[in-house]
Write an enzyme that holds these catalytic residues in place. Structure first.
Site, short mmCIF file in Angstrom:
data_model
loop_
_atom_site.label_atom_id
_atom_site.label_comp_id
_atom_site.label_asym_id
_atom_site.label_seq_id
_atom_site.Cartn_x
_atom_site.Cartn_y
_atom_site.Cartn_z
N TYR A 177 14.60 -26.91 23.27
CA TYR A 177 13.64 -26.11 24.03
C TYR A 177 14.38 -25.21 25.01
O TYR A 177 14.09 -24.00 25.11
CB TYR A 177 12.67 -27.02 24.77
CG TYR A 177 11.68 -26.28 25.64
CD1 TYR A 177 10.68 -25.50 25.08
CD2 TYR A 177 11.75 -26.37 27.04
CE1 TYR A 177 9.77 -24.81 25.87
CE2 TYR A 177 10.83 -25.69 27.84
CZ TYR A 177 9.86 -24.91 27.26
OH TYR A 177 8.96 -24.23 28.06
N SER A 229 11.13 -19.76 30.59
CA SER A 229 10.78 -20.95 31.37
C SER A 229 11.96 -21.35 32.24
O SER A 229 13.12 -21.07 31.91
CB SER A 229 10.41 -22.11 30.44
OG SER A 229 10.35 -23.34 31.15
#
Length: 327
Positions: free
Chosen positions: A185, A159
């Site tokens: 994350y 990501s």
């Protein structure tokens, strides 16, 4: 470090869909595994691969729940896999290997995002454990099937969120530092990108190549389930004048568009002979400074030395190993 992160260009763009990527492609005889392949981006990737003729195993936590989503797709089956449970990963791999089938395409698609602090039964922080360690162990366990394919690709869904954090090798599990769900994350997404570099380095002698990718900004998937309604609503979809974004970094994709890059990484002939690259919008991404907030990949996410360090740490933490490490 030699910079291999240069757009081709591929001819696709940020609006390309997964089905457009495989248009005219024949994947008959190819076997794929897609984790989380019965919902969100994984389902769209599964649909595209199946439509092109591939056989697909969707690896999911709930087979009964997955079945209605894949019932209309030819040559698609569901099998139980919980990335947070090492025994479940081993059981999935053992069952698959018993069939004697090769794996031509392994898309490590499933994941979690920005959840409150939780740990698996080993004490590992859950985002790192699920997004990276679970997929590391799965890849290691099915490695014989990847070798059997005599030409395979491993795709890791990273990501743009890797910009939130490099790897903190001194405290990957947030034992001695405050937990921040977005930093956690980001670290897990950096791990996904480094994993592709590491797998490619170890696997290319066996014709196993690996890629990572940013799928794009996508709101309408289960990945945002740990975000509050207010947080989701606050995500801008237009500028201050109400004009829809046109910059690819801000463009909000549909799941069909979001799945395009992982399918491109898994199937494109344009990537033959390449590997260890981070991709976005169906092309190889550019290398950008660490402080950049836009698209592109930060150097710490594609560094071969850091990738090998992560591979060794992952072997220690999981007890699984991927062959090909240089002595």
């Amino acid at each position: 470090m030699t910079n291999r992160q240069h757009p081709l260009p591929s001819g696709f763009n940020y609006m390309t869909t997964a089905l457009e990527v495989v248009d005219g492609m024949d994947l008959s005889g190819k076997q794929a595994i897609v984790t989380g392949g019965a919902s969100g981006l994984g389902l769209e990737a599964t649909r595209a691969l199946a439509n092109a003729g591939a056989a697909v195993v969707v690896a999911v936590r709930d087979v009964d729940r997955a079945t209605p989503a894949i019932d209309s797709l030819l040559n698609v089956e569901a099998a139980m896999l919980d990335l947070a449970e090492p025994k479940s990963i081993d059981a999935f791999a053992t069952q698959f290997l018993s069939t004697g089938r090769p794996v031509h395409i392994l898309i490590n698609n499933a994941g979690v995002m920005a959840n409150p602090l939780s740990r698996d039964n080993r004490g590992y922080e859950s985002q790192f454990a699920i997004n990276h360690l679970g997929h590391f162990q799965l890849t290691a366990r099915v490695w014989p099937a990847l070798q059997r394919a005599q030409g395979a690709r491993v795709v890791a869904v990273s990501s743009r969120g890797h910009r939130f954090s490099p790897m903190n090798f001194e405290d990957v599990n947030f034992v001695n530092r405050p937990y921040d769900r977005w930093v956690a994350y980001g670290q897990s997404k950096t791990a996904n990108a480094l994993f592709a570099v590491g797998v490619d380095a170890r696997g290319k002698a066996d014709r196993i190549r690996a890629f990572s990718l940013h799928p794009g900004r996508i709101i309408d998937t289960g990945l945002a389930r740990h975000m509050s309604a207010a947080e989701v609503k606050a995500i801008p979809v237009a500028d201050a004048q109400g004009r829809a974004f046109t910059d690819p970094a801000d463009f909000i994709k549909t799941p069909e568009q979001g799945a395009a890059t992982e399918v491109w990484c898994a199937t494109s002939q344009q990537l033959e002979g390449l590997g260890g690259l981070y991709c976005e919008d169906c092309d190889v991404a550019s290398l950008v400074p660490p402080e950049s907030q836009g698209l592109g990949v930060r150097p710490y996410a594609v560094d071969p030395g850091l990738a090998e360090r992560l591979m060794q740490l992952s072997e220690e933490l999981t007890g699984a190993s991927i062959p090909g490490r240089e002595s």
